[in-house]
Design a protein around this motif. Structure first.
Motif, PDB file in Angstrom:
ATOM      1  N   ALA A 216       1.012  -0.977  -0.147  1.00 36.47           N
ATOM      2  CA  ALA A 216      -0.234  -0.041   0.227  1.00 36.47           C
ATOM      3  C   ALA A 216       0.413   1.302   0.051  1.00 36.47           C
ATOM      4  O   ALA A 216       0.802   2.116  -1.039  1.00 36.47           O
ATOM      5  CB  ALA A 216      -1.218   0.333   1.054  1.00 36.47           C
ATOM      6  N   ILE A 217       2.353   1.058   0.822  1.00 40.10           N
ATOM      7  CA  ILE A 217       3.210   2.473   0.478  1.00 40.10           C
ATOM      8  C   ILE A 217       3.420   2.372  -0.565  1.00 40.10           C
ATOM      9  O   ILE A 217       3.315   3.625  -0.997  1.00 40.10           O
ATOM     10  CB  ILE A 217       4.031   2.109   1.671  1.00 40.10           C
ATOM     11  CG1 ILE A 217       3.419   2.342   3.057  1.00 40.10           C
ATOM     12  CG2 ILE A 217       5.299   3.423   1.602  1.00 40.10           C
ATOM     13  CD1 ILE A 217       4.168   1.582   4.488  1.00 40.10           C
ATOM     14  N   ILE A 218       4.153   0.396  -1.199  1.00 36.35           N
ATOM     15  CA  ILE A 218       4.757   1.880  -2.568  1.00 36.35           C
ATOM     16  C   ILE A 218       3.371   2.059  -4.084  1.00 36.35           C
ATOM     17  O   ILE A 218       4.322   3.015  -4.426  1.00 36.35           O
ATOM     18  CB  ILE A 218       5.671   0.197  -2.817  1.00 36.35           C
ATOM     19  CG1 ILE A 218       6.544  -0.358  -1.697  1.00 36.35           C
ATOM     20  CG2 ILE A 218       5.850   0.373  -4.620  1.00 36.35           C
ATOM     21  CD1 ILE A 218       6.669  -1.641  -2.326  1.00 36.35           C
ATOM     22  N   ILE A 219       2.662   1.363  -3.815  1.00 33.60           N
ATOM     23  CA  ILE A 219       1.441   1.501  -4.441  1.00 33.60           C
ATOM     24  C   ILE A 219       0.980   2.819  -4.533  1.00 33.60           C
ATOM     25  O   ILE A 219       0.701   3.850  -5.577  1.00 33.60           O
ATOM     26  CB  ILE A 219       0.239   1.177  -5.027  1.00 33.60           C
ATOM     27  CG1 ILE A 219       1.261  -1.050  -5.285  1.00 33.60           C
ATOM     28  CG2 ILE A 219      -0.542   0.813  -6.151  1.00 33.60           C
ATOM     29  CD1 ILE A 219       0.140  -1.912  -5.082  1.00 33.60           C
ATOM     30  N   GLY A 220       1.256   3.398  -2.888  1.00 38.58           N
ATOM     31  CA  GLY A 220       0.443   4.415  -2.889  1.00 38.58           C
ATOM     32  C   GLY A 220       0.345   6.025  -3.215  1.00 38.58           C
ATOM     33  O   GLY A 220       0.507   6.972  -3.426  1.00 38.58           O
ATOM     34  N   LEU A 221       2.143   5.783  -3.081  1.00 37.13           N
ATOM     35  CA  LEU A 221       3.194   6.411  -3.584  1.00 37.13           C
ATOM     36  C   LEU A 221       3.020   6.840  -4.327  1.00 37.13           C
ATOM     37  O   LEU A 221       3.605   7.467  -5.133  1.00 37.13           O
ATOM     38  CB  LEU A 221       4.469   6.117  -2.311  1.00 37.13           C
ATOM     39  CG  LEU A 221       4.463   6.519  -0.931  1.00 37.13           C
ATOM     40  CD1 LEU A 221       6.172   6.156  -0.741  1.00 37.13           C
ATOM     41  CD2 LEU A 221       4.553   7.878  -1.311  1.00 37.13           C
ATOM     42  N   MET A 222       3.481   5.414  -5.102  1.00 38.41           N
ATOM     43  CA  MET A 222       3.068   5.785  -7.127  1.00 38.41           C
ATOM     44  C   MET A 222       2.474   6.722  -7.712  1.00 38.41           C
ATOM     45  O   MET A 222       2.747   7.228  -7.934  1.00 38.41           O
ATOM     46  CB  MET A 222       3.354   4.356  -7.231  1.00 38.41           C
ATOM     47  CG  MET A 222       4.819   3.576  -7.502  1.00 38.41           C
ATOM     48  SD  MET A 222       4.550   1.774  -7.889  1.00 38.41           S
ATOM     49  CE  MET A 222       4.047   1.961  -9.996  1.00 38.41           C
ATOM     50  N   ALA A 223       1.073   6.628  -6.924  1.00 37.63           N
ATOM     51  CA  ALA A 223      -0.182   6.813  -7.057  1.00 37.63           C
ATOM     52  C   ALA A 223      -0.242   8.819  -7.331  1.00 37.63           C
ATOM     53  O   ALA A 223      -0.462   8.783  -8.442  1.00 37.63           O
ATOM     54  CB  ALA A 223      -1.749   6.408  -6.582  1.00 37.63           C
ATOM     55  N   LYS A 224       0.751   8.988  -6.289  1.00 33.03           N
ATOM     56  CA  LYS A 224       0.911  10.467  -6.075  1.00 33.03           C
ATOM     57  C   LYS A 224       2.152  10.904  -6.813  1.00 33.03           C
ATOM     58  O   LYS A 224       1.937  12.210  -7.451  1.00 33.03           O
ATOM     59  CB  LYS A 224       0.379  11.170  -5.205  1.00 33.03           C
ATOM     60  CG  LYS A 224      -0.417  10.836  -3.681  1.00 33.03           C
ATOM     61  CD  LYS A 224      -1.550  11.253  -4.121  1.00 33.03           C
ATOM     62  CE  LYS A 224      -2.529  11.488  -2.984  1.00 33.03           C
ATOM     63  NZ  LYS A 224      -3.896  12.363  -3.728  1.00 33.03           N
ATOM     64  N   LEU A 225       2.952  10.398  -6.984  1.00 31.56           N
ATOM     65  CA  LEU A 225       4.844  10.286  -7.708  1.00 31.56           C
ATOM     66  C   LEU A 225       4.548  10.173  -9.406  1.00 31.56           C
ATOM     67  O   LEU A 225       4.897  11.406  -9.720  1.00 31.56           O
ATOM     68  CB  LEU A 225       4.924  10.748  -6.558  1.00 31.56           C
ATOM     69  CG  LEU A 225       5.181  10.554  -5.148  1.00 31.56           C
ATOM     70  CD1 LEU A 225       6.952   9.996  -4.567  1.00 31.56           C
ATOM     71  CD2 LEU A 225       5.248  12.244  -5.424  1.00 31.56           C
ATOM     72  N   THR A 226       4.260   9.047  -9.465  1.00 31.29           N
ATOM     73  CA  THR A 226       4.191   8.665 -10.493  1.00 31.29           C
ATOM     74  C   THR A 226       3.257   8.186 -11.401  1.00 31.29           C
ATOM     75  O   THR A 226       3.048   6.737 -11.584  1.00 31.29           O
ATOM     76  CB  THR A 226       5.128   7.387 -10.834  1.00 31.29           C
ATOM     77  OG1 THR A 226       5.476   6.647 -10.142  1.00 31.29           O
ATOM     78  CG2 THR A 226       6.593   8.119 -10.593  1.00 31.29           C
ATOM     79  N   PRO A 227       1.686   8.616 -11.995  1.00 33.13           N
ATOM     80  CA  PRO A 227       1.020   8.848 -12.181  1.00 33.13           C
ATOM     81  C   PRO A 227       0.959   7.705 -13.626  1.00 33.13           C
ATOM     82  O   PRO A 227      -0.121   7.001 -14.158  1.00 33.13           O
ATOM     83  CB  PRO A 227      -0.099   9.268 -11.656  1.00 33.13           C
ATOM     84  CG  PRO A 227       1.024  10.872 -12.180  1.00 33.13           C
ATOM     85  CD  PRO A 227       1.557   9.822 -11.489  1.00 33.13           C
ATOM     86  N   GLY A 228       1.576   8.234 -14.216  1.00 31.10           N
ATOM     87  CA  GLY A 228       2.005   7.314 -14.734  1.00 31.10           C
ATOM     88  C   GLY A 228       2.326   5.731 -15.600  1.00 31.10           C
ATOM     89  O   GLY A 228       2.383   5.338 -16.084  1.00 31.10           O
ATOM     90  N   LEU A 229       2.346   6.090 -14.458  1.00 31.09           N
ATOM     91  CA  LEU A 229       2.796   4.177 -14.197  1.00 31.09           C
ATOM     92  C   LEU A 229       2.233   3.077 -13.517  1.00 31.09           C
ATOM     93  O   LEU A 229       2.207   2.323 -13.159  1.00 31.09           O
ATOM     94  CB  LEU A 229       4.383   4.145 -12.992  1.00 31.09           C
ATOM     95  CG  LEU A 229       5.577   4.683 -13.575  1.00 31.09           C
ATOM     96  CD1 LEU A 229       6.656   4.695 -12.424  1.00 31.09           C
ATOM     97  CD2 LEU A 229       5.961   3.489 -15.465  1.00 31.09           C
TER      98      LEU A 229
END
Length: 269
Positions: A23-36
């Protein structure tokens, strides 16, 4: 029972730690790297399959899913019985890109909620009752337009095996508004992973996708058809599992319901 309690504790520990890390990894990705987002979705699939692995090899719960051929091409709604978190893990691999409907409280959790929304989870604020339906319907329509299959648990919460059904109106409103098929799902997971149960019991949890209900029925007829299909098949599957033998202790309530189903089955034969 002590051995199974220890195995269950090990599973819960792995499940929660694993879920928090992802959840931490995917949640941060959602905010910081939405293109991924495709990578985020791959991690969600990994989380799902790893939980099935943990269930199988730590507590002894095998998974059997049938009837996937009943899922039509294109957009549809999956309306499933809900008895445990296993239901999510079992359904997800068979529905392409899903959009699960989840209570708002879960999606308000920092990081976890960011991750869930990023992978198309739909929020419903159950505190608002029927007033929550318009927002949920708008999100569901958007998900269908993006090619998702919307997954809803029509009773709104987990219920014990053979408990009295309590279907809510949300799925009826969706059926009437979305004009897509609804695929009912029967299952037996509560026999092995009970609601709020500290101990998980070995066995084969089963889910079955049933014949889809095509659009065009009046709301009351749709709901009756949905309940009949899910409850009739779920009752039959639970009775089959009970006849094969269950590792779990059986409460007087559950034993009474199983005996009722057995008597009905004997009367028909």
């Amino acid at each position: 029972m002590i051995v199974q309690a220890v195995r269950s504790a090990v599973f819960y520990l792995l499940f929660f730690v694993h879920t928090i890390i992802l959840a931490i990894i995917i949640g941060l990705m959602a905010k910081l790297t939405p293109g991924l987002k495709p990578l985020g979705w791959s991690l969600a699939q990994y989380w799902n399959s790893s939980n099935l692995f943990f269930l199988r090899w730590i507590v002894g719960i095998r998974t059997e899913v049938t009837g996937a051929e009943n899922i039509p091409e294109g957009g549809c709604i999956i309306g499933a019985k809900h008895q445990s978190d296993w239901d999510i893990f079992a359904i997800l691999p068979h529905v392409g890109h899903p959009a699960f409907i989840a209570k708002k409280e879960l999606l308000d959790i920092v990081l976890f909620g960011w991750a869930a929304r990023w992978i198309d989870t739909i929020s419903v604020d159950r505190k608002k009752g029927k007033d929550a339906l318009p927002a949920m319907m708008e999100e569901a329509r958007g998900a269908l337009d993006r090619g998702c299959r919307v997954i809803i648990f029509p009773e709104g919460t987990r219920r014990a095996p053979l408990d009295t059904p309590a279907y809510r109106s949300g799925i009826v409103r969706m059926y009437l508004a979305m004009d897509v098929p609804v695929v009912p799902v029967a299952l037996t997971s509560g026999l092995y992973w009970g609601r709020n149960s500290p101990i998980l019991w070995p066995g084969t949890a089963r889910a079955k996708f049933l014949e889809p209900i095509m659009p065009g029925l009046p709301g009351d007829q749709f709901l009756k058809t949905l309940i009949d299909r899910i409850e009739t098949e779920t009752d039959a599957m639970v009775l089959e599992d009970a006849q094969k033998g269950l590792a779990r202790p059986i409460s007087p309530r559950l034993r009474g319901r199983i005996d009722e189903l057995q008597a009905q089955s004997d009367a028909r034969s």
